[in-house]
Design an enzyme around this catalytic site. Structure first.
Site, mmCIF file in Angstrom:
data_model
loop_
_atom_site.group_PDB
_atom_site.id
_atom_site.type_symbol
_atom_site.label_atom_id
_atom_site.label_comp_id
_atom_site.label_asym_id
_atom_site.label_seq_id
_atom_site.Cartn_x
_atom_site.Cartn_y
_atom_site.Cartn_z
ATOM 1 N N GLN A 52 0.831 -1.170 0.030
ATOM 2 C CA GLN A 52 -0.101 -0.177 0.067
ATOM 3 C C GLN A 52 0.929 1.388 0.050
ATOM 4 O O GLN A 52 0.302 2.488 -0.564
ATOM 5 C CB GLN A 52 -0.873 -0.008 1.324
ATOM 6 C CG GLN A 52 -0.270 0.196 2.537
ATOM 7 C CD GLN A 52 -1.473 0.284 3.613
ATOM 8 O OE1 GLN A 52 -2.554 -0.244 3.468
ATOM 9 N NE2 GLN A 52 -0.975 0.775 4.886
ATOM 10 N N ASP A 59 0.795 -13.840 -5.858
ATOM 11 C CA ASP A 59 0.229 -13.108 -4.852
ATOM 12 C C ASP A 59 -1.151 -13.770 -4.174
ATOM 13 O O ASP A 59 -1.940 -13.894 -4.785
ATOM 14 C CB ASP A 59 0.051 -11.825 -5.179
ATOM 15 C CG ASP A 59 0.186 -10.722 -3.906
ATOM 16 O OD1 ASP A 59 -0.462 -11.135 -3.024
ATOM 17 O OD2 ASP A 59 0.704 -9.577 -4.362
ATOM 18 N N HIS A 109 3.420 -12.411 -2.192
ATOM 19 C CA HIS A 109 3.464 -10.874 -1.947
ATOM 20 C C HIS A 109 4.769 -10.380 -1.411
ATOM 21 O O HIS A 109 5.019 -10.885 -0.244
ATOM 22 C CB HIS A 109 2.098 -10.271 -1.039
ATOM 23 C CG HIS A 109 1.757 -9.067 -1.079
ATOM 24 N ND1 HIS A 109 1.507 -8.303 -2.337
ATOM 25 C CD2 HIS A 109 2.134 -8.324 0.017
ATOM 26 C CE1 HIS A 109 1.510 -7.042 -1.836
ATOM 27 N NE2 HIS A 109 1.897 -6.698 -0.418
#
Length: 296
Positions: free
Chosen positions: A102, A221, A277
């Site tokens: 993020q 991911d 990820h």
């Protein structure tokens, strides 16, 4: 003559100093501890001699920094970081920026909102960023499962309520493809920086001032849904099964961020790598990211 030689040497040394680097961590990580971005900072310093690296801390401590990754409105975080970067003398000649998860879309917001008042931002590197948002939160990163389950439930049922948007970071990039209108009108962060409701030309100009915008997608991911969001792809509106590539999305077709031009110019770089990820090797980081984009 000797004085001139020394002066030329100093000028050459100064001019060859590597470009500074700014890091922004993702959900469940922190700026500075060795097993998080503190370790990445040291790795970059060891592989780029003389480089200045700053890993952004949002708050007055690593504990606050960790908590703010979940509970501090991203709009406030971006404003906070813009002031940090503007006040850092080590960045005055420009810098490269690397976002992790993020932190990638947050750094993009910094570029778009503050790029014209900051030193030149040369390359923006997004590692697993959720640029079209997420629709699902399967693992919640480093959170223990009770909190993870709570966040997941809140997002599923109340993501666009104003109090949730203001209080829970992940709600601000929650993108429900079954209700595009509500997302566009109620998302206080992602829909705004993606120029979904109205086009902000400053955002386009600032983004297009980058030398490169590098998007790294992790092919296996299990945390980001859909993983194609890491390349600006997303679900076709109205359903949540078919994922369309970036060049078929509204953002690309209408060129609402100017990324179509960057793509055609070769400045929007799409890279995929195996692994879950943010799972990559030191060798991959050196060969794929450091050498092409940070040794400048």
């Amino acid at each position: 003559m000797k004085t001139l030689f020394i002066l030329l040497f100093v000028i050459k040394f100064i001019s060859s100093k590597p470009t500074s680097i700014v890091l922004w961590h993702g959900m469940g990580d922190t700026c500075c501890v060795s097993f998080s971005l503190g370790g990445i900072k040291v790795f970059l310093e060891n592989n780029i001699p003389g480089v200045y690296v700053t890993s952004l801390r949002i708050g007055n401590s690593t504990v606050e920094d960790f908590e703010n990754g979940y509970f501090m409105n991203p709009n406030y975080q971006v404003e906070y970081v813009c002031k940090q970067l503007a006040a850092d003398p080590n960045l005055k000649d420009g810098f490269n920026a690397i976002g992790f998860s993020q932190g990638s879309q947050f750094l993009r917001a910094v570029v778009q909102r503050c790029g014209h008042i900051l030193p030149p931002i040369k390359n923006l590197i997004s590692l697993g960023g959720q640029h079209q948002g997420v629709y699902g939160l399967p693992h919640c990163g480093a959170l223990m499962h009770p909190t993870c389950d709570y966040i997941r439930q809140v997002l599923n049922y109340a993501a666009y309520d104003s109090w949730v948007q203001d209080a829970l970071v992940q709600a601000t990039y929650w993108h429900d493809p079954l209700d595009e209108e509500t997302y566009i009108n109620k998302s206080i962060f992602l829909a705004e920086i993606n120029n979904e409701l109205r086009v902000n030309k400053t955002y386009i100009e600032n983004l297009n001032n980058l030398q490169h915008f590098v998007l790294v997608k992790f092919d296996n991911d299990t945390i980001v849904q859909p993983r194609e969001t890491e390349w600006f792809g997303f679900y076709d509106p109205g359903q949540s099964k078919k994922v369309v590539p970036f060049y078929e999305t509204r953002l690309y077709v209408e060129d609402r961020l100017g990324l179509r031009k960057m793509h055609k110019d070769g400045r929007l770089v799409l890279i995929s790598t195996e692994g879950d990820h943010l799972r990559f090797s030191d060798k991959w980081l050196v060969e794929t990211i450091i050498k092409p984009y940070l040794l400048n």
